[in-house]
Design an enzyme around this catalytic site. Structure first.
Site, short mmCIF file in Angstrom:
data_model
loop_
_atom_site.label_atom_id
_atom_site.label_comp_id
_atom_site.label_asym_id
_atom_site.label_seq_id
_atom_site.Cartn_x
_atom_site.Cartn_y
_atom_site.Cartn_z
N HIS A 107 0.96 -1.25 0.14
CA HIS A 107 0.14 -0.10 0.12
C HIS A 107 0.68 1.33 -0.11
O HIS A 107 1.98 1.13 0.57
CB HIS A 107 -0.85 -0.05 1.24
CG HIS A 107 -0.14 0.11 2.42
ND1 HIS A 107 0.54 -0.77 3.02
CD2 HIS A 107 0.04 1.16 3.29
CE1 HIS A 107 1.14 -0.54 4.30
NE2 HIS A 107 0.69 0.95 4.38
N ASP A 109 0.46 4.89 1.79
CA ASP A 109 -0.16 5.52 3.08
C ASP A 109 -1.44 6.35 2.67
O ASP A 109 -0.87 7.39 1.88
CB ASP A 109 0.77 5.99 4.02
CG ASP A 109 1.67 5.19 4.86
OD1 ASP A 109 1.33 3.97 5.03
OD2 ASP A 109 2.70 5.27 4.84
N HIS A 258 4.74 -0.10 0.17
CA HIS A 258 5.38 -1.09 1.25
C HIS A 258 4.73 -2.04 1.87
O HIS A 258 3.36 -1.94 1.79
CB HIS A 258 6.06 0.02 2.19
CG HIS A 258 5.22 0.82 3.05
ND1 HIS A 258 4.63 2.13 2.46
CD2 HIS A 258 4.73 0.86 4.34
CE1 HIS A 258 3.65 2.55 3.33
NE2 HIS A 258 3.85 1.86 4.65
N ARG A 273 7.22 6.50 13.75
CA ARG A 273 7.10 7.17 12.53
C ARG A 273 6.46 8.68 12.38
O ARG A 273 5.72 8.87 13.08
CB ARG A 273 6.44 6.05 11.36
CG ARG A 273 6.21 6.60 10.00
CD ARG A 273 5.34 5.91 9.29
NE ARG A 273 4.08 6.42 9.06
CZ ARG A 273 2.95 5.96 8.64
NH1 ARG A 273 3.04 4.68 8.22
NH2 ARG A 273 1.97 6.81 8.63
#
Length: 282
Positions: A107, A109, A258, A273
């Protein structure tokens, strides 16, 4: 796509070592917590070339992580993920044996937003003794790998991205479907996206958030999307990175997808993150 290997002699302050010919490079000679303007320019150039940058042996603080990320963009808070106490711009991605978790689907994000993220900076905090690698797919190479007939079919088409396609798989959010759809209405983005910095084109649909192809009936849309999603699964377009202590990885969310390999669920894995605010998709 041009030979990026020719650029490897163009850096004075950093060393760039490619992991594959088109996506992923390890960057050494820099501490991400101490980035002057000249070094930033070289890191940024390497990021545009390689899409995924890996920085090893980065013993940094949370403040360093945030400061490094803000060199590239203002930061946003993720609408669903838990965040670090006192730092809503730092989300926590954690898996334990009791509550296993991994983003085990390719996907990009948050593509259901009008302005999806530019990218992200992921810092390793706890890694399992074995497993837990992350794979990124080069969606520029994936686009170039399509047959001419498929490419002609998608060049001027748009696809609908929706928040509920993903979150409805999460039990505690299923009951909020209508509320979420009102807060984050479906968005149409071009299937072939043009990168706002490099001008290169990439395939911009993903299985996690892309619902349908605008203007096609359900059967034709589903068949086309399945064909396009499969491009991310081709190892020819991928880089697989093994995490080590004090590793920091940043990626360009505009032209990559990713996937976290879910082979570590008997162990603890924790990442932190930051997410870089992006612009409207063109």
């Amino acid at each position: 796509m041009g030979n990026r290997l020719e650029r490897l002699t163009g850096y004075d302050r950093i060393t760039v070592t490619p992991v594959t010919p088109t996506i992923g490079a390890e960057v050494s000679g820099v501490r991400v917590g101490d980035l002057d303007s000249e070094t930033f320019d070289e890191v940024f150039a390497a990021w545009m070339d390689w899409k995924v940058l890996v920085f090893r042996e980065q013993d940094i603080t949370v403040a360093d992580h945030i400061a490094f990320s803000r060199h590239f963009s203002e930061l946003e808070a993720h609408p669903f993920s838990p965040y670090l106490d006192g730092h809503p711009e730092v989300i926590v991605l954690e898996s334990t044996p009791g509550e296993p978790f991994a983003a085990e689907i390719f996907h990009s994000d948050v593509t259901y937003r009008l302005c999806p993220p530019m990218g992200a900076v992921l810092r390793c905090r706890v890694i399992p003794p074995v497993g837990g690698d992350t794979i990124w797919a080069d969606m520029e190479a994936a686009l170039e790998g399509l047959d001419p007939e498929t490419r002609a079919l998608i060049d001027d088409r748009r696809a609908v991205h929706t928040v509920t396609k993903n979150v409805l798989n999460i039990k505690e959010k299923a009951e909020r479907a209508e509320e979420l759809r009102a807060e984050y209405p479906d968005r149409e983005h071009p299937i072939v996206r043009t990168h706002p910095v490099t001008g290169r084109k990439c395939l911009y649909v993903n299985e996690s958030f892309t619902l349908r192809v605008a203007g096609l009936d359900d059967d034709d849309s589903d068949a086309l999307l399945r064909r396009l999603w499969r491009q991310a699964l081709n190892p020819l377009y991928q880089v697989r990175v093994k995490w080590r202590p004090d590793t920091v990885i940043m990626w360009d969310n505009r032209c990559t997808q990713h996937y976290v390999v879910p082979d570590f669920f008997s162990s603890h894995r924790r990442m932190e993150r930051t997410t870089l605010i992006g612009t409207e998709v063109k």
